[in-house]
Scaffold this motif. Structure first.
Motif, short mmCIF file in Angstrom:
data_model
loop_
_atom_site.label_atom_id
_atom_site.label_comp_id
_atom_site.label_asym_id
_atom_site.label_seq_id
_atom_site.Cartn_x
_atom_site.Cartn_y
_atom_site.Cartn_z
N GLU B 90 0.69 -1.30 -0.21
CA GLU B 90 0.08 0.00 0.21
C GLU B 90 0.98 1.39 -0.02
N LEU B 91 2.12 1.07 0.59
CA LEU B 91 2.78 2.39 0.63
C LEU B 91 4.02 2.40 -0.25
N ASP B 92 3.80 1.45 -1.32
CA ASP B 92 4.80 1.49 -2.50
C ASP B 92 4.95 2.81 -3.07
N ASP B 93 6.16 3.55 -3.09
CA ASP B 93 6.34 5.01 -3.80
C ASP B 93 6.84 4.55 -5.04
N LYS B 94 7.01 3.52 -5.70
CA LYS B 94 7.74 3.14 -6.90
C LYS B 94 9.12 3.81 -7.07
N LEU B 95 9.81 3.86 -6.14
CA LEU B 95 11.13 4.43 -6.02
C LEU B 95 12.24 3.62 -5.51
N CYS B 96 11.51 2.51 -4.68
CA CYS B 96 12.59 1.68 -4.10
C CYS B 96 13.14 0.50 -5.08
N MET B 97 14.29 0.07 -4.93
CA MET B 97 14.98 -0.98 -5.67
C MET B 97 14.65 -2.38 -5.01
N LYS B 98 14.53 -2.47 -3.83
CA LYS B 98 14.27 -3.66 -3.21
C LYS B 98 13.40 -3.79 -2.10
N LYS B 99 12.62 -4.69 -1.61
CA LYS B 99 11.79 -4.84 -0.57
C LYS B 99 11.95 -6.06 0.28
N HIS B 100 12.29 -5.65 1.61
CA HIS B 100 12.47 -6.95 2.13
C HIS B 100 11.70 -6.89 3.44
N ILE B 101 11.45 -8.09 4.02
CA ILE B 101 10.49 -8.38 5.34
C ILE B 101 11.76 -9.01 6.27
N LEU B 102 11.82 -8.71 7.42
CA LEU B 102 12.83 -9.30 8.30
C LEU B 102 11.93 -9.85 9.71
N LEU B 103 11.64 -11.07 9.52
CA LEU B 103 10.56 -11.44 10.46
C LEU B 103 11.22 -12.63 11.55
N TRP B 104 10.98 -12.16 12.75
CA TRP B 104 11.64 -13.10 14.07
C TRP B 104 10.36 -14.09 14.23
N TYR B 105 10.92 -15.17 14.44
CA TYR B 105 10.02 -16.31 15.06
C TYR B 105 11.01 -17.29 15.72
N ARG B 106 10.53 -17.71 16.86
CA ARG B 106 11.13 -18.76 17.53
C ARG B 106 10.85 -20.04 17.10
N LEU B 107 10.22 -20.36 16.34
CA LEU B 107 10.00 -21.64 15.82
C LEU B 107 9.13 -22.38 16.73
N THR B 108 8.49 -22.03 17.70
CA THR B 108 7.94 -22.97 18.81
C THR B 108 6.84 -23.76 18.33
N ASN B 109 6.41 -23.36 17.34
CA ASN B 109 5.27 -24.04 17.06
C ASN B 109 4.99 -23.99 15.58
N LYS B 110 4.29 -24.81 14.87
CA LYS B 110 4.08 -24.58 13.32
C LYS B 110 3.06 -23.31 13.01
N PRO B 111 3.35 -22.42 12.23
CA PRO B 111 2.77 -21.17 11.99
C PRO B 111 1.50 -21.62 11.27
N GLY B 112 0.40 -20.69 11.13
CA GLY B 112 -0.65 -20.88 10.50
C GLY B 112 -0.65 -21.58 9.10
N LYS B 113 -1.76 -22.06 8.55
CA LYS B 113 -1.60 -22.75 7.33
C LYS B 113 -1.40 -21.58 6.09
N HIS B 114 -1.70 -20.42 6.47
CA HIS B 114 -1.58 -19.27 5.36
C HIS B 114 0.03 -18.75 5.30
N PHE B 115 0.69 -19.18 6.33
CA PHE B 115 2.08 -18.67 6.38
C PHE B 115 3.09 -18.62 5.12
N PHE B 116 3.08 -20.05 4.74
CA PHE B 116 3.99 -20.33 3.42
C PHE B 116 3.42 -19.64 2.15
#
Lengths: 187, 174
Positions: B90-116
């Motif tokens: 939604e906030l894409d300004d069409k100027l950026c070269m690359k987009k990253h998401i840096l997500l932390w997770y302790r892998l304690t349990n399997k995430p919800g089915k939509h994660f992947f």
């Protein structure tokens, strides 16, 4: 440009009456909004209005607009939607409506309190504060207690807002008018 | 000129301190080398809590990190991931070269089915998703695919060379 998002509680408790807020709080809110919002827009040529409702979850109902017909149609269809009260979700949704707009930004939360679900209000307040969204509360109640009072006070402190306690129709209308017009006066 | 959204788990104090030290370090590097990159911040517990929309003001992210409380519950990383994708889209300004998401997770349990599915969606939108975890033991459900998994030590985050390597990889696209 001045932008205000009305964040309206449509939880089950809004079906009850309070003093002269009859036959229910939600219908009294609806009547007052229909009257006051038009007046505020007539007074302020740069005012845009948006809308979000919340109960156990939140739903955006009106994008920021100056179109009075769209605003009137939307507000006239307000009704109670379900159980729970998640004002934090409502505030986050309001910030999302406001985040691409320019000028002053304000969320006006209209509620009878009894918050019990969703994103904690004080965390939603961090998001609002980070994006310069002032947040006012108009509370349809005689008094506030416990967590509700703490969360509202913390939110208005973070977001440079105001709190109005309005147990009657007259006080509600005055508070709504003051809140909507203060965005213009404080410029 | 990258857009980077940090998605942090706030359900456990241990991981929050790791996240905070990594993000502070990364922000320092971005201020020096990539002043025109934008950063955003989303927290999650059993639901997503957006905190800072994409902006150039990197100090706002650091300031906000200090204010976040711990919310103990079962973490649902898919909610944070969804919020981050929505923010980048939604906030894409069409100027950026690359987009990253840096997500932390302790892998304690399997995430919800939509994660992947969300990871794949992010990939289609040109967003690289990194999953940071302090646990070296790789659960069976964790498939690589479009996800880049990075292990970070919980004991001495400041001395972990893999942090610098990862930051370099993200910033320089190496």
């Amino acid at each position: 440009m001045n932008n205000i998002v009305l964040v309206i509680d449509v939880s089950l408790s809004m079906k009850r009456s309070l003093n002269d807020l009859i036959p229910s709080k939600i219908s009294a809110v609806k009547d007052a909004l229909l009257f006051i919002v038009r007046r505020a827009m007539d007074r302020n040529n740069s005012l845009k209005i948006g809308g979000v409702v919340f109960y156990g979850r939140s739903v955006p109902i009106l994008p920021l607009t100056r179109n009075k017909n769209i605003i009137t149609n939307t507000l006239s269809r307000l009704r109670v939607l379900g159980e729970g009260s998640a004002p934090g979700d409502g505030l986050v949704e309001a910030v999302k409506l406001l985040r691409r707009s320019y000028g002053r930004k304000k969320a006006v939360i209209i509620t009878d309190a009894e918050f019990n679900e969703g994103i904690p209000l004080d965390i939603a307040a961090i998001y609002a504060s980070n994006h310069g969204v002032e947040t006012d509360f108009i509370v349809l109640s005689e008094q506030l207690k416990g967590d509700d009072l703490y969360l509202i006070d913390k939110t208005i402190r973070l977001c440079r807002g105001r709190k109005y306690l309005t147990p009657s129709r007259n006080e509600f209308i005055k508070a709504l008018y003051a809140s909507l017009n203060s965005i213009e006066r404080e410029l | 000129m990258d857009d980077i959204v940090f998605v942090i788990d706030i359900t456990h104090p241990g991981i929050v301190s790791l996240e905070t030290s990594f993000i502070k370090r990364m922000i320092e590097r971005l201020k020096e080398n990539e002043p025109y990159s934008r950063v955003g911040l989303v927290a999650y517990s059993n639901r997503a809590l957006p905190l800072v929309d994409l902006c150039y003001d990197k100090t706002l992210v650091v300031k906000t990190l200090k204010e976040i409380p711990i919310l103990q519950s079962t973490p649902k990383p898919e909610t944070g991931l969804y919020e981050a994708i929505d923010m980048l889209y939604e906030l894409d300004d069409k100027l950026c070269m690359k987009k990253h998401i840096l997500l932390w997770y302790r892998l304690t349990n399997k995430p919800g089915k939509h994660f992947f599915e969300l990871v794949d969606l992010a990939s289609i939108e040109g967003i690289r998703v990194y999953l940071f975890t302090p646990f070296k033991r790789r659960p069976k459900w964790l498939k690589n695919g479009n996800l880049k998994v990075v292990y970070l030590s919980e004991s001495k985050p400041g001395k972990n060379k893999s942090i610098d390597k990862t930051i370099n990889e993200i910033i320089e696209g190496g």
